[in-house]
Design a protein around this motif. Structure first.
Motif, PDB file in Angstrom:
ATOM      1  N   GLU A   4       0.671  -1.165  -0.021  1.00 12.23           N
ATOM      2  CA  GLU A   4       0.038   0.069   0.049  1.00 12.23           C
ATOM      3  C   GLU A   4       0.810   1.330   0.081  1.00 12.23           C
ATOM      4  O   GLU A   4       0.532   2.091  -0.756  1.00 12.23           O
ATOM      5  CB  GLU A   4      -0.746   0.095   1.028  1.00 12.23           C
ATOM      6  CG  GLU A   4      -1.911  -1.126   1.403  1.00 12.23           C
ATOM      7  CD  GLU A   4      -1.437  -2.279   1.849  1.00 12.23           C
ATOM      8  OE1 GLU A   4      -0.468  -2.209   2.481  1.00 12.23           O
ATOM      9  OE2 GLU A   4      -1.954  -3.416   1.917  1.00 12.23           O
ATOM     10  N   SER A   5       2.008   1.407   0.575  1.00  8.81           N
ATOM     11  CA  SER A   5       2.801   2.318   0.788  1.00  8.81           C
ATOM     12  C   SER A   5       3.380   2.699  -0.398  1.00  8.81           C
ATOM     13  O   SER A   5       3.871   3.693  -1.094  1.00  8.81           O
ATOM     14  CB  SER A   5       3.839   2.267   1.875  1.00  8.81           C
ATOM     15  OG  SER A   5       3.309   1.927   3.083  1.00  8.81           O
ATOM     16  N   ILE A   7       2.384   1.720  -3.418  1.00 13.31           N
ATOM     17  CA  ILE A   7       1.278   2.360  -4.415  1.00 13.31           C
ATOM     18  C   ILE A   7       1.240   3.815  -3.990  1.00 13.31           C
ATOM     19  O   ILE A   7       1.290   4.461  -5.162  1.00 13.31           O
ATOM     20  CB  ILE A   7       0.018   1.610  -4.165  1.00 13.31           C
ATOM     21  CG1 ILE A   7       0.314   0.184  -4.659  1.00 13.31           C
ATOM     22  CG2 ILE A   7      -1.151   2.219  -5.041  1.00 13.31           C
ATOM     23  CD1 ILE A   7      -0.927  -0.817  -4.677  1.00 13.31           C
ATOM     24  N   VAL A   8       1.040   4.211  -2.856  1.00 14.46           N
ATOM     25  CA  VAL A   8       0.985   5.639  -2.463  1.00 14.46           C
ATOM     26  C   VAL A   8       2.073   6.241  -3.113  1.00 14.46           C
ATOM     27  O   VAL A   8       1.964   7.729  -3.554  1.00 14.46           O
ATOM     28  CB  VAL A   8       0.487   5.844  -1.026  1.00 14.46           C
ATOM     29  CG1 VAL A   8       0.586   7.186  -0.671  1.00 14.46           C
ATOM     30  CG2 VAL A   8      -0.838   5.258  -0.664  1.00 14.46           C
TER      31      VAL A   8
END
Length: 84
Positions: A4-5, A7-8
């Protein structure tokens, strides 16, 4: 770093690179190039702004603004080097 990190991180880099390309006319690098410019811009601003005593806070919007500032600095330096 979780997925997730990552992708952000990539999304912020892409947005920052795209915005910097709009601010500094004549620089459009495509999606991958914008991500690279945005990430390098984030590194530049992450080092330079605290040295100058500026802090934009935390959160996604401050990360984008921080990255755009650094990316604009990077593109202006590239533009100056190409002209020389």
């Amino acid at each position: 770093m979780g997925i997730e990190s990552l992708i952000v991180f990539l999304i912020v880099g892409a947005i920052a690179g795209w915005l910097a390309g709009l601010i500094v006319k004549g620089y459009g690098f495509g999606l991958l190039g914008n991500i690279v410019v945005g990430i390098i811009g984030a590194l530049i601003a992450g080092w330079l702004l605290p040295q100058l005593g500026f802090s934009l806070g935390t959160g996604i919007m401050s990360a984008i603004v921080n990255s755009v500032i650094g990316a604009v600095i990077l593109l202006v330096v590239i533009k100056l080097v190409k002209q020389a």
